[in-house]
Design an enzyme around this catalytic site. Structure first.
Site, mmCIF file in Angstrom:
data_model
loop_
_atom_site.group_PDB
_atom_site.id
_atom_site.type_symbol
_atom_site.label_atom_id
_atom_site.label_comp_id
_atom_site.label_asym_id
_atom_site.label_seq_id
_atom_site.Cartn_x
_atom_site.Cartn_y
_atom_site.Cartn_z
ATOM 1 N N LYS A 73 0.822 -1.208 0.000
ATOM 2 C CA LYS A 73 0.000 0.000 0.000
ATOM 3 C C LYS A 73 0.867 1.273 0.000
ATOM 4 O O LYS A 73 0.436 2.315 -0.477
ATOM 5 C CB LYS A 73 -0.911 0.039 1.239
ATOM 6 C CG LYS A 73 -1.811 -1.170 1.434
ATOM 7 C CD LYS A 73 -2.980 -1.161 0.487
ATOM 8 C CE LYS A 73 -4.059 -2.182 0.825
ATOM 9 N NZ LYS A 73 -3.650 -3.597 0.752
HETATM 10 C C1 LIG Z 1 -4.180 -4.707 0.120
HETATM 11 C C2 LIG Z 1 -3.363 -5.947 0.068
HETATM 12 C C3 LIG Z 1 -3.597 -6.957 -0.888
HETATM 13 C C4 LIG Z 1 -4.733 -6.897 -1.894
HETATM 14 O O1 LIG Z 1 -4.599 -5.875 -2.833
HETATM 15 P P1 LIG Z 1 -5.873 -5.379 -3.661
HETATM 16 O O2 LIG Z 1 -5.425 -4.190 -4.405
HETATM 17 O O3 LIG Z 1 -6.921 -5.050 -2.614
HETATM 18 O O4 LIG Z 1 -6.301 -6.510 -4.531
HETATM 19 C C5 LIG Z 1 -2.754 -8.059 -0.894
HETATM 20 N N1 LIG Z 1 -1.762 -8.194 0.011
HETATM 21 C C6 LIG Z 1 -1.508 -7.247 0.947
HETATM 22 C C7 LIG Z 1 -0.404 -7.474 1.926
HETATM 23 C C8 LIG Z 1 -2.291 -6.099 1.019
HETATM 24 O O5 LIG Z 1 -2.032 -5.173 1.964
#
Ligand SMILES: *Cc1c(COP(=O)(O)O)cnc(C)c1O
Length: 494
Positions: free
Chosen positions: A111
């Site tokens: 993120k």
């Molecule tokens: C948010 C997240 C995901 C999923 O990503 P999306 O964009 O919601 O599909 C996968 N792994 C981790 C560690 C995340 O923080």
């Protein structure tokens, strides 16, 4: 360039307006009117550049509304918080597979790649759209998003941010990350209950007329940092290009070679960015959507019906424990030939009946270039172990879901990149047992951290190791009913 709403309503005049608004007034998501092309020549040139320059090329194509100088400064500032300015180092596992490590930012999850840049994009967007109000960001988090948003927006001009996490729903390290958050414009509360309690509370504040009126008087507007904002999606397109460029510059692929990506998926933002990269001209073969036991997407691609009414499982990959994948709406819009009315009718069916079934031609278009599969809890543990035994590589459970899906499929025709979304050090109580075959001892994650360091020879990220000695600024846990008051308390208005 205009930005269209996936539900067919009024377009936004530019990326700046789309980012400042977040969601379209008709409830739809903003998508660019056309996908700009990155030419073969530009792509090959990008291979010789660093991450920030690659980002500038992709982002100025997608968001031509911002002056290049401003965008350059924003990108440089955002990616300076990653080691050597590289938000997406690519690690080769073997002849078939490389891992794109997106977790070297301040909070150790992917993120950060978008949320380190979003505050800059929001600032530029507000300036361009002529919005002077202060922005109050309210976010409920199941762990990763809240912390990444806090780090991104801390001490950002014209913004305050308040994060709610479920007191019983995040790991100890995730809780500690939030309790120790620095910055003068931040607030954090634990909420009694699970993620849904915190999420429902935030949604209620957003739709509360009394809150809206009081904030308006103070010239404050509410916003959220979640992944439906185009300003979070655009930075994610960059790392698909960057992965291709790294493979090319290392001589692992030719100048026109197509590659596959496997993407651990929850809200569909990450994998959608890969589809956008393809539409911008990147030679992408298959995008593989990997889900955990909450396999609503796998079922959708197989059966043609999106069925959100189903049991919910708590897994070792909590950031993928999602039953309504919001960003799928953007792909549906493309598959439906950009017919917003059709998308609006499916979304209405989803909110009224918990499901929708697009026509066969739409499903056929959706499946084009996309594959989907899932991994259960035991398979995820085995995948963590397998990657360690085979390649001495330690991965977190989210990444391991993708690795498991990759290993199950024996038809690898192309060089594949596995998108890795979190540091294994964030999920020690699952990673250690998968590696050692034994339950973890005691309850001190800093002891487990040392154990994984010894086992793997890989140093724990400093930002996690330092948490032990940091001041715990935010320790308050409130009841769901008190969330609204906490907003006014935070703003000094109660
Ligand atoms: C948010 C997240 C995901 C999923 O990503 P999306 O964009 O919601 O599909 C996968 N792994 C981790 C560690 C995340 O923080």
């Amino acid at each position: 360039m205009q930005f269209l709403s996936t539900r067919g309503g009024q377009p936004a005049p530019s990326a700046a307006h789309a980012i400042a608004r977040g969601l379209a007034p008709d409830g739809g998501l903003y998508v660019p009117e056309t996908f700009p092309r990155i030419s073969r020549e530009t792509r090959l040139k990008m291979a010789g550049e660093n991450y920030a320059r690659r980002a500038l090329t992709v982002l100025s194509a997608l968001m031509e509304t911002f002056p290049e100088k401003d965008l350059r400064e924003a990108v440089d500032a955002a990616y300076a918080s990653f080691p050597e300015g590289n938000a997406a180092p690519l690690v080769r596992l073997d002849d078939e597979l490389s891992v794109l490590e997106l977790w070297h930012g301040p909070t150790c999850a992917f993120k950060d790649v978008a949320l380190q840049l979003l505050p800059h994009l929001l600032r530029l967007s507000k300036r361009e759209a002529g919005i002077r109000e202060e922005t109050l960001i309210l976010t409920a988090t199941s762990g990763d998003t809240g912390k990444a948003a806090l780090e991104g927006f801390r001490d950002a001009e014209g913004v305050r941010i308040l994060v709610y996490y479920p007191a019983e729903g995040v790991s100890f390290l995730q809780k500690l990350q939030m309790m120790t958050q620095e910055g003068e414009n931040v607030g954090v509360f634990g909420v009694e209950g699970v993620f849904d309690d915190a999420q429902t509370g935030v949604k209620r504040i957003f739709s509360d007329p009394d809150t809206a009126e009081r904030l308006k008087k103070e010239e404050i507007s509410l916003s959220s940092a979640n992944s439906i904002n185009f300003g979070r999606l655009a930075p994610q397109v960059v790392y698909y290009f960057s992965a291709w460029c790294d493979l090319y510059s290392r001589g692992e692929i030719g100048p026109d070679e197509t590659i596959d990506f496997v993407v651990p998926t929850g809200n569909f933002g990450d994998i959608l960015a890969g589809e956008y990269a393809r539409r911008m001209g990147l030679p992408v073969g298959r995008l593989v959507c990997a889900s955990n036991r909450n396999n609503v997407l796998t079922d959708f691609f197989r059966t043609g019906t999106y069925q959100a009414v189903r049991p919910f499982y708590t897994t070792s990959s909590p950031s993928m424990d999602i039953l309504v994948s919001s960003n799928l709406e953007r792909l549906l819009f493309e598959a439906a030939g950009r017919d917003g009315n059709r998308v609006a009718s499916w979304m209405k069916s989803l909110s009224e009946h918990g499901s929708y079934t697009p026509e066969p031609d739409v499903m056929q278009a959706l499946r084009c270039g996309l594959a989907a599969d899932w991994a259960g809890e035991e398979e995820t543990r085995e995948a963590i172990r397998d990657a360690f035994v085979r390649a001495h590589y330690v991965m977190d459970p989210h990444t391991a879901v993708g690795y498991s899906v990759f290993r199950k499929d024996r038809t690898h025709a192309r060089r594949t990149v596995l998108v890795s979304t979190a540091s294994p050090y964030k999920f020690l109580s699952d990673v250690l047992p998968a590696l050692t075959g034994k339950a973890v001892e005691g309850d001190d994650p800093f002891v487990w951290m040392k154990e994984l360091e010894t086992l793997s020879g890989l140093a724990a990220p400093a930002s996690l190791a330092e948490l032990a000695g940091k001041e715990r600024r935010f320790t308050e846990v409130i009841r769901k009913e008190d969330m609204k008051n906490s907003v006014f308390g935070f703003l000094g208005l109660s």
